[in-house]
Design a protein around this motif. Sequence first.
Motif, short mmCIF file in Angstrom:
data_model
loop_
_atom_site.label_atom_id
_atom_site.label_comp_id
_atom_site.label_asym_id
_atom_site.label_seq_id
_atom_site.Cartn_x
_atom_site.Cartn_y
_atom_site.Cartn_z
N ARG A 69 0.81 -1.21 0.00
CA ARG A 69 0.00 0.00 0.00
C ARG A 69 0.85 1.26 0.00
O ARG A 69 0.34 2.35 0.24
CB ARG A 69 -0.94 -0.01 1.21
CG ARG A 69 -2.15 -0.89 0.98
CD ARG A 69 -2.61 -1.61 2.23
NE ARG A 69 -3.74 -2.49 1.96
CZ ARG A 69 -3.67 -3.60 1.22
NH1 ARG A 69 -2.53 -3.95 0.64
NH2 ARG A 69 -4.73 -4.36 1.04
N LYS A 124 -7.81 -1.12 -18.82
CA LYS A 124 -9.06 -1.74 -18.34
C LYS A 124 -10.14 -0.76 -17.88
O LYS A 124 -11.21 -1.20 -17.47
CB LYS A 124 -8.73 -2.68 -17.17
CG LYS A 124 -7.83 -3.84 -17.57
CD LYS A 124 -7.38 -4.62 -16.35
CE LYS A 124 -6.49 -5.78 -16.76
NZ LYS A 124 -5.88 -6.41 -15.57
N ARG A 127 -12.71 1.57 -13.49
CA ARG A 127 -13.11 0.70 -12.37
C ARG A 127 -11.97 -0.18 -11.87
O ARG A 127 -12.10 -0.83 -10.84
CB ARG A 127 -14.28 -0.20 -12.81
CG ARG A 127 -15.59 0.56 -12.90
CD ARG A 127 -16.71 -0.37 -13.34
NE ARG A 127 -16.88 -1.53 -12.49
CZ ARG A 127 -17.64 -1.54 -11.39
NH1 ARG A 127 -18.29 -0.46 -11.03
NH2 ARG A 127 -17.74 -2.64 -10.68
N ARG A 128 -10.86 -0.21 -12.60
CA ARG A 128 -9.73 -1.04 -12.17
C ARG A 128 -8.63 -0.22 -11.47
O ARG A 128 -7.59 -0.75 -11.12
CB ARG A 128 -9.12 -1.78 -13.36
CG ARG A 128 -9.97 -2.94 -13.83
CD ARG A 128 -9.99 -4.06 -12.79
NE ARG A 128 -10.92 -5.11 -13.18
CZ ARG A 128 -12.21 -5.09 -12.84
NH1 ARG A 128 -12.70 -4.10 -12.10
NH2 ARG A 128 -13.00 -6.07 -13.23
N VAL A 129 -8.88 1.07 -11.28
CA VAL A 129 -7.88 1.90 -10.58
C VAL A 129 -7.98 1.62 -9.08
O VAL A 129 -9.07 1.67 -8.51
CB VAL A 129 -8.10 3.40 -10.90
CG1 VAL A 129 -7.18 4.26 -10.03
CG2 VAL A 129 -7.84 3.66 -12.39
N SER A 130 -6.86 1.30 -8.48
CA SER A 130 -6.84 0.86 -7.08
C SER A 130 -7.36 1.93 -6.13
O SER A 130 -7.08 3.11 -6.30
CB SER A 130 -5.39 0.52 -6.68
OG SER A 130 -5.31 0.36 -5.28
N PRO A 131 -8.10 1.51 -5.10
CA PRO A 131 -8.51 2.48 -4.08
C PRO A 131 -7.31 3.04 -3.32
O PRO A 131 -7.43 4.05 -2.62
CB PRO A 131 -9.42 1.66 -3.16
CG PRO A 131 -9.05 0.24 -3.39
CD PRO A 131 -8.60 0.16 -4.82
N TYR A 132 -6.17 2.41 -3.46
CA TYR A 132 -4.96 2.91 -2.80
C TYR A 132 -4.18 3.87 -3.67
O TYR A 132 -3.15 4.40 -3.24
CB TYR A 132 -4.05 1.74 -2.40
CG TYR A 132 -4.64 0.99 -1.25
CD1 TYR A 132 -4.62 1.54 0.03
CD2 TYR A 132 -5.29 -0.22 -1.46
CE1 TYR A 132 -5.21 0.89 1.07
CE2 TYR A 132 -5.90 -0.87 -0.41
CZ TYR A 132 -5.85 -0.32 0.86
OH TYR A 132 -6.45 -0.95 1.90
#
Lengths: 412, 80
Positions: A69, A124, A127-132
């Motif tokens: 993270r 992609k 929606r594939r971008v990390s919440p981190y």
Amino acid sequence: MHRRVVVTGMGAMTAIGNSVKAFWEGLLQGKNGVGPITHFDPAQFSTRFAAEVKNFSFDGILDVRESNRMDRYTQMAMVAAHEALQDSGMDLEKIDHDMAGVVVGSGIGGIQSFETEHGKYIEKGPRRVSPYFVPQMISDIAAGQISIRYGLKGPNYATVSACATASHAIGDAARLIKYGDADIMVTGGSEAPITPMGLAGFCSMKALSSRNEEPGKASRPFDRERDGFVMGEGAGILVLEELEHARKRGANIYAEIRGIGFTADAHHVTAPAPGGEGAVRAMRRSAEDGKLNLNEVDYINAHGTSTPYNDKNETAAIKALFGDHAYKMNISSTKSMIGHLLGAAGAVELIVSVLAIKHNIIPPTINYEFPDPECDLNYTPNVPQERRVRNAISNTFGFGGHNACILVSKFE
Amino acid sequence: MSLEEKVKEIIVEKLGVAADKVKEDAHFIEDLGADSLDTVELVMAFEEEFGVEIPDEDAQEITTVKAAISYLRKKMDQAD
């Protein structure tokens, strides 16, 4: 009451050493940290080398989940902060946490995280971008993560001023102690810019050395054949402490943060002001702030990037300010060994200055071969020099025309 | 690898927990130390692995290992 600020702990991560001890030994040996880029395939780039940190490990400091993270710049800051706090000998159970803060900056922040997540977006979709993504990328997150790890609840933020970032962080941290906002500050900078976009951007600016055939000779500050800077990476963290607080707990005191000089060139985004005019005022201001006569400065850890302009202008600035004394001082650019750590430069270079004071040894400028008539000072060429070091100035100058100088003195 | 094993493997990897902790009734936040961002990332990983889209209102219900397995099993059956 006049509050004095001292250095009581240090941690470093550089291309020539992953701890302060290894770093200092490397500096005295004139060790060269520059080599071919291994973080990614640099074949398409006009510069294909850098000063990478070797065998970086966060074992015992970060677990897999935590490290996943964090961007590399934060991971390196966490390891250097761990070393600095251990070195300070401070018992974190016994401190007033409200009076302990963190100011740690990064010139760029998590650029690798940005590139990785942007790649996912392109491939992609959103929606594939990390919440981190956001809390990995932002350049204040190292400061936040250090406070969370150690429960430091005082002032907490990052500074951003390109290659002057860490010096601004350290200067602010010292003043927070001086003004009574904190007794303890963990401060410095971290940078992990050796990524495709980081390299491409600096290549396009023609700011980097392109001596691909001889990377080990590429970072050659003040030498006539210099052709640009060499990207570095790493972190430098210092523990600053109010003098009486340090004394009460019997801390080891390395040196005193004595003066701070911040100015702007107000001239150009990337080119230094003619004659290093802004640098002259920043160095002068640091001496005035520390109530020190200019002829008492023994050492300048130069910004010394190995670009044609910086080194010429910095030399002119030192001569303009110090006059004849300029020739009596030692100057060196440790970027010759570790490359340019951008937003972390001011921190690792202040650590160099502190250690020069502690050991009375000036680390050298390596790769110095051909004198440049426009750079005619004593740059401590190639081998370290022993001399009594009472006062040292660490110079940093950043794109945007930011100048930040820190005066550090033997504690007496 | 069964669906159940794959879900557990993703949880182990994303939350950095030991495999024996990932029991059927384990709650991501209460038992496995996840925070709200971790749960978003978990759902994203499920979508990626199983090639499905999980609407936000469904994602909110996926709070335990068991809920994840049964939701994904149902989703996969529908797809077949």
